[in-house]
Design a protein around this motif. Structure first.
Motif, mmCIF file in Angstrom:
data_model
loop_
_atom_site.group_PDB
_atom_site.id
_atom_site.type_symbol
_atom_site.label_atom_id
_atom_site.label_comp_id
_atom_site.label_asym_id
_atom_site.label_seq_id
_atom_site.Cartn_x
_atom_site.Cartn_y
_atom_site.Cartn_z
ATOM 1 N N GLU A 1 0.682 -1.061 0.063
ATOM 2 C CA GLU A 1 -0.034 0.121 0.081
ATOM 3 C C GLU A 1 0.720 1.356 -0.094
ATOM 4 O O GLU A 1 0.590 2.088 -0.830
ATOM 5 C CB GLU A 1 -0.931 -0.070 1.366
ATOM 6 C CG GLU A 1 -2.037 -0.940 1.029
ATOM 7 C CD GLU A 1 -3.013 -1.117 2.244
ATOM 8 O OE1 GLU A 1 -2.868 0.000 2.982
ATOM 9 O OE2 GLU A 1 -3.524 -2.208 2.456
ATOM 10 N N PRO A 2 1.919 1.519 0.877
ATOM 11 C CA PRO A 2 2.650 2.796 0.840
ATOM 12 C C PRO A 2 3.638 2.776 -0.363
ATOM 13 O O PRO A 2 3.612 3.908 -0.969
ATOM 14 C CB PRO A 2 3.585 2.495 2.254
ATOM 15 C CG PRO A 2 2.795 1.488 2.966
ATOM 16 C CD PRO A 2 2.073 0.692 2.159
ATOM 17 N N PHE A 3 3.970 1.855 -0.997
ATOM 18 C CA PHE A 3 4.550 1.697 -2.100
ATOM 19 C C PHE A 3 3.816 2.250 -3.179
ATOM 20 O O PHE A 3 4.079 3.016 -4.137
ATOM 21 C CB PHE A 3 5.331 0.405 -2.398
ATOM 22 C CG PHE A 3 5.944 0.171 -3.794
ATOM 23 C CD1 PHE A 3 7.272 0.907 -3.853
ATOM 24 C CD2 PHE A 3 5.066 -0.415 -4.894
ATOM 25 C CE1 PHE A 3 7.728 0.910 -5.067
ATOM 26 C CE2 PHE A 3 5.900 -0.353 -6.161
ATOM 27 C CZ PHE A 3 7.069 0.232 -6.267
ATOM 28 N N VAL A 4 2.661 1.423 -3.491
ATOM 29 C CA VAL A 4 1.852 2.194 -4.311
ATOM 30 C C VAL A 4 1.234 3.490 -4.248
ATOM 31 O O VAL A 4 1.526 4.151 -5.218
ATOM 32 C CB VAL A 4 0.506 1.259 -4.432
ATOM 33 C CG1 VAL A 4 -0.533 1.559 -5.438
ATOM 34 C CG2 VAL A 4 0.762 -0.643 -4.912
ATOM 35 N N GLU A 5 1.251 3.921 -3.132
ATOM 36 C CA GLU A 5 0.587 5.325 -2.856
ATOM 37 C C GLU A 5 1.731 6.102 -3.267
ATOM 38 O O GLU A 5 1.721 7.180 -3.781
ATOM 39 C CB GLU A 5 0.362 5.512 -1.481
ATOM 40 C CG GLU A 5 -0.152 6.990 -1.309
ATOM 41 C CD GLU A 5 -0.854 7.098 0.123
ATOM 42 O OE1 GLU A 5 -0.825 8.115 0.436
ATOM 43 O OE2 GLU A 5 -0.777 6.292 0.931
ATOM 44 N N PHE A 6 3.210 5.894 -2.839
ATOM 45 C CA PHE A 6 4.293 6.573 -3.294
ATOM 46 C C PHE A 6 4.478 6.783 -4.583
ATOM 47 O O PHE A 6 4.741 7.874 -5.158
ATOM 48 C CB PHE A 6 5.410 6.180 -2.548
ATOM 49 C CG PHE A 6 6.657 6.611 -2.931
ATOM 50 C CD1 PHE A 6 7.159 8.007 -2.711
ATOM 51 C CD2 PHE A 6 7.552 5.998 -3.884
ATOM 52 C CE1 PHE A 6 8.345 8.507 -3.283
ATOM 53 C CE2 PHE A 6 8.819 6.623 -4.457
ATOM 54 C CZ PHE A 6 9.399 7.640 -4.012
ATOM 55 N N SER A 7 4.170 5.626 -5.315
ATOM 56 C CA SER A 7 4.377 5.604 -6.928
ATOM 57 C C SER A 7 3.679 6.473 -7.604
ATOM 58 O O SER A 7 4.019 7.294 -8.579
ATOM 59 C CB SER A 7 4.402 4.307 -7.136
ATOM 60 O OG SER A 7 5.389 3.290 -6.717
ATOM 61 N N LYS A 8 2.456 6.412 -7.116
ATOM 62 C CA LYS A 8 1.378 7.290 -7.726
ATOM 63 C C LYS A 8 1.563 8.711 -7.721
ATOM 64 O O LYS A 8 1.574 9.571 -8.460
ATOM 65 C CB LYS A 8 -0.081 7.047 -7.347
ATOM 66 C CG LYS A 8 -0.684 5.707 -7.837
ATOM 67 C CD LYS A 8 -2.121 5.301 -7.496
ATOM 68 C CE LYS A 8 -2.406 3.941 -7.964
ATOM 69 N NZ LYS A 8 -3.795 3.846 -7.523
ATOM 70 N N LYS A 9 1.929 9.196 -6.303
ATOM 71 C CA LYS A 9 2.310 10.430 -5.949
ATOM 72 C C LYS A 9 3.530 10.994 -6.813
ATOM 73 O O LYS A 9 3.570 11.976 -7.259
ATOM 74 C CB LYS A 9 2.483 10.592 -4.463
ATOM 75 C CG LYS A 9 1.116 10.457 -3.748
ATOM 76 C CD LYS A 9 0.124 11.617 -3.950
ATOM 77 C CE LYS A 9 -1.178 11.232 -3.071
ATOM 78 N NZ LYS A 9 -2.266 12.086 -3.462
ATOM 79 N N MET A 10 4.587 9.935 -6.720
ATOM 80 C CA MET A 10 5.760 10.246 -7.456
ATOM 81 C C MET A 10 5.343 10.782 -8.906
ATOM 82 O O MET A 10 5.888 11.948 -9.655
ATOM 83 C CB MET A 10 6.845 9.182 -7.388
ATOM 84 C CG MET A 10 8.143 9.740 -8.172
ATOM 85 S SD MET A 10 9.166 8.478 -8.276
ATOM 86 C CE MET A 10 8.108 7.178 -9.460
ATOM 87 N N CYS A 11 4.686 9.871 -9.767
ATOM 88 C CA CYS A 11 4.362 9.977 -11.096
ATOM 89 C C CYS A 11 3.543 11.408 -11.142
ATOM 90 O O CYS A 11 3.740 11.885 -12.075
ATOM 91 C CB CYS A 11 3.720 8.816 -11.713
ATOM 92 S SG CYS A 11 4.619 7.361 -11.651
ATOM 93 N N GLU A 12 2.562 11.468 -10.407
ATOM 94 C CA GLU A 12 1.883 12.746 -10.340
ATOM 95 C C GLU A 12 2.828 14.130 -10.372
ATOM 96 O O GLU A 12 2.482 15.070 -11.012
ATOM 97 C CB GLU A 12 0.823 12.782 -9.025
ATOM 98 C CG GLU A 12 -0.376 11.917 -9.532
ATOM 99 C CD GLU A 12 -1.446 11.844 -8.473
ATOM 100 O OE1 GLU A 12 -1.205 12.639 -7.373
ATOM 101 O OE2 GLU A 12 -2.170 10.963 -8.312
ATOM 102 N N ASN A 13 3.721 14.088 -9.385
ATOM 103 C CA ASN A 13 4.544 15.151 -9.205
ATOM 104 C C ASN A 13 5.264 15.417 -10.524
ATOM 105 O O ASN A 13 5.482 16.431 -10.983
ATOM 106 C CB ASN A 13 5.420 14.792 -7.996
ATOM 107 C CG ASN A 13 6.409 15.942 -7.789
ATOM 108 O OD1 ASN A 13 7.526 16.139 -8.626
ATOM 109 N ND2 ASN A 13 6.264 16.770 -6.681
#
Length: 196
Positions: free
Chosen positions: A135-147
């Protein structure tokens, strides 16, 4: 012997004995709590061969239920438990040591029952109490890509705005959008796709 930490609050060491081998902690205003840390204070260890089963209770209209979160021992004197989903879950533990205790609405409780380690090893904590590493990895990945997408799109220029520059390379924003959509789709299908 025990303490708990709720994020943003002071440490609680005000355990209330229920019986010779059981204590509870009352947690007022528990609606917005996501994680709870349960730990041994280090003043008194468990007797050899014993540990503490950690239970969580959230009052509901159907009555109070106790859910096994996990355990602590002399070798593992602290644990962090995710309780976000437990407050709205119908999960129940039919075999818990605290019985039907009265509790106020919005008052959660943590119960610790001292039990033999052999018995603790046979107990299965509620699966919704454990924190998944995905869960934290998926959330981080999505936020990183959005950034990255937001950063790159802030430099977007239309064709007429571009001035010729032989040292500069341009990538169409549509290709960045396409990459972002593909990345999100693949991440939802398999959070570890990037390993292959």
């Amino acid at each position: 012997m025990f303490g708990i930490i709720v994020s943003g609050r002071l440490v609680q060491t005000n355990e209330e004995p229920v019986s010779e081998n059981k204590v509870i902690f009352n947690i007022p205003d528990a609606d917005n709590i996501n994680h709870i840390v349960v730990f041994m204070t280090g003043q008194i260890p468990f007797p050899d061969g014993f540990g503490g089963a950690v239970y969580f209770s959230w009052p509901s209209p159907a009555g109070q239920t106790w859910i096994l979160l996990g355990h602590i021992t002399n070798n593992k004197p602290s644990a962090i438990f995710k309780i976000t989903n437990l407050k709205h879950s119908d999960a129940t533990s039919s075999n818990h040591p605290f019985g039907q205790m009265t509790a106020q609405t919005h008052l959660a409780q943590i119960g610790i029952s001292v039990e033999p380690e052999s018995q603790l090893a046979q107990q299965t904590p509620a699966s919704i109490a454990s924190t998944s590493a995905v869960e934290p990895f998926v959330e981080f990945s999505k936020k990183m890509c959005e950034n990255v997408y937001n950063f790159m799109s802030s430099f977007a220029l239309t064709q007429p705005q571009m001035t010729p520059n032989p040292t500069e390379t341009f990538v169409p924003l549509s290709k960045l959008s396409q990459w972002y959509e593909n990345f999100q789709r693949r991440l939802e299908q398999n959070p570890y796709f990037w390993r292959s």
